[in-house]
Each structure stands twice: as C-alpha cells, then as structure tokens.
Design a protein around this motif. Sequence first.
Motif: not given
Ligand code: SPD
Length: 358
Positions: A42-46, A89-91, A178-180, A219-221, A236-238, A264-266, A300-302
């Motif tokens: 995912w963007g902005d994710y490392i 991917p997510s679950e 899925r989110e919306i 998205g990430d914007e 959005g996401w936590s 959960f992202d894995n 910043s994610y958990s």
């Molecule tokens: N900017 C990274 C966002 C990653 C969030 N993943 C969430 C997955 C929800 N199904």
Amino acid sequence: MKALNRSFLIILVVSVVLLIVINRLNAAQGFSGDNTLTVYNWGDYIDPDVIQQFEEETGITVIYETFDSNEAMMTKIEQGGTTYDIAVPSEYTIEKMKEEDLLFELDHDKIPNLQYIDDRFLNLPFDENNRYSTPYFWGTVGIIFNPELLPEGMEITGWHDLWDPRLENQILLVDGAREIIGMGLNTLGYSLNDTNPEHLYETLDQLEKLTPNIRAIVGDENKMLMVNNEAAVAVGWSGDAADIMWENEAMDYVVPEVGSNLWFDNFVIPKTAKNIEGAHEFINFMLDPEISAQNTEYVSYSTPNKEALKYMPEEMVNDERFYPDAALTDKLEVYENLGKENLAFYNELFLQFKMYRK
Ligand code: SPD
C-alpha cells in the motif's frame, strides 16, 4: 602496453555501464533475481529507512511498488506479467488469493521473529496457522474530525452524524468499495458483509443522500487535506487518523460503536515470486521488534508485534483510539470474502455512487 591497458579499461567501463543499465531495466519491468526483491505494498505504508537498512544488511536490492486497494493489487497479480516477491493484502483478499492458488506457503523456520506477534493476531480464520501470511499492521475504519472546523455545538459520535446538512461539502471519503458500502450498511443497521441485494440497493440510496456533504473521495491525500484544513471530517483508516493527529493534536477519531470494520494487513509471498528466500528474509526482518517499532512510529498504524510495543513511545501504545480494547473490537466486524459475484456487485454499486456525484 599502454594501448592494451586503455582497451582493457574501456571494456571494463562499458561492461559496468551495461550491467547497470540491464539491472535498471529489469528493475523497471519488475524482474526479480536472487539479489533483488520486488515488494508490492500500500502507499505510505513503510519507513524508507527500514528498506535501506534491509538492503544494507542483506545486500538485496528492493524494488518497491505501491497500490491503493486490495482489488487493484489482486487484479495486477492475477493478470500475470509481474514478479512480486512480497504483497500486503488484507484478510478477505488473502482468502480470495488462497482460493485462486496465488500464494506460496510460508516456511515458518525462516521466520523466527513470528514469535513476537501477539497471539490474538495469529491463526485468524482467514489463514489458519498462518500458512500463507504473517501480520503486518491492523486497524479500524472510523471518522476523523477536526473539532475546530465543526459547526458550533456539533459532536461526532457515529455514522448518522455524517448526514447532518451542516456538514455540506465538508466530508472526505476513503476511496474503497468495502469501506464505503460497509459504512452505508452499518448506518442502516446491517452487517458490513451483507449480500442481500435489497439491503445493498437501500444502502446505495442512503449513500446518494450523503452526496451534498461530500467534498472528495480520496486515497492517501486525505491526510494532507485534513492537515491543511480543507475539510472538517474524513472517513478513513485508523492509521491515517493517527498520522493526522500527529500533525494537529486538536483532531480526533471515533469508531462508531453501532458497527464498523476491524482489518488486518499481512505479508504474503505471491506465486509470482522469484526470490522466495529473500521474501522470507524480508518478512523476518520486518517482524524484528526494533525494526517493527521504528516502522510503526513512521507509518502510525497499529502493530501486532507485542515485543515492538516495548520500544515505542508510551503515549502511542496507550492511545485506545488506535489500540482499542476487546470491548470495542468485539463489536466490530472483519470483512469476509463474499465471493466473486458479490464483490463485483459491491464494486458496481460503489462506481454508481461515485458517478452519481458527478
Ligand atoms: N496508506 C496505507 C493504508 C493501508 C490501509 N490498509 C487498510 C486495509 C483495509 N481493508
């Protein structure tokens, strides 16, 4: 002799340049070899420093590509022509990828750092015994808001608040079907895994009523827009909420108790992988507690890494908005793999909703 030396030097320089060019070309086309590892995340994710540390420690060059939804990631892998060694991917997407035989089984002997993952994030229903995946980050979907920009006296506690006419043109929505759709279903009291067409059409109606309040679907914007006070509210996401709050402490985040998503992202190794050994090395490196703590502070994610929590600032780990207790997470739902047809229907409805706005 001198002429010989010069020819030798020219041949050497040309060979080195050729090697570099071939390497770059391979990298651009996503070809992995033993000494490269292609990571699709995912963007902005490392934290980019973490990638650099991995490269220095292992001598493996990382080729890094990003996606912005599970669906986009999976389509790219299904289409073929890529050589991703790692994907995230997510679950529910892991279940789909397993069904379609797109994943290699993991060799747990090569991932000893799996021992640092909290038991409650292991052996989850989407991947029993973590045969194909290891946890990376987890989180929720909720409402991020800037109390300073809300109309006077207004409080945000749940999904229904978003339909308040005082929020005209003030809401950013994450660009995820899925989110919306899930948010719409939860607002109406349905499960976010509901596949009843009547409920889904009712949800579309409900979402269309939200249109006057929507400023943008992004998205990430969303982080930049919220930080720049371009909108009062974002769905959005936590982790994005945590990042936004890092920039402006006045912001807040709420997960509606009526229902929302726990995700959960894995890490997985897709069958497109060319460097399976390196992929295991990468996963193990990312699960190292100190690396995981550094990466978590940046992203910043958990983190599901219980040992990493010990290296992180207390205020981060003790923030219940991002490390909610079981009392809240028990009320939340994890997305299920709804099957190809239902997912296509969700995507179709989300598209209709986006078109309706234009
Ligand atoms: N900017 C990274 C966002 C990653 C969030 N993943 C969430 C997955 C929800 N199904």
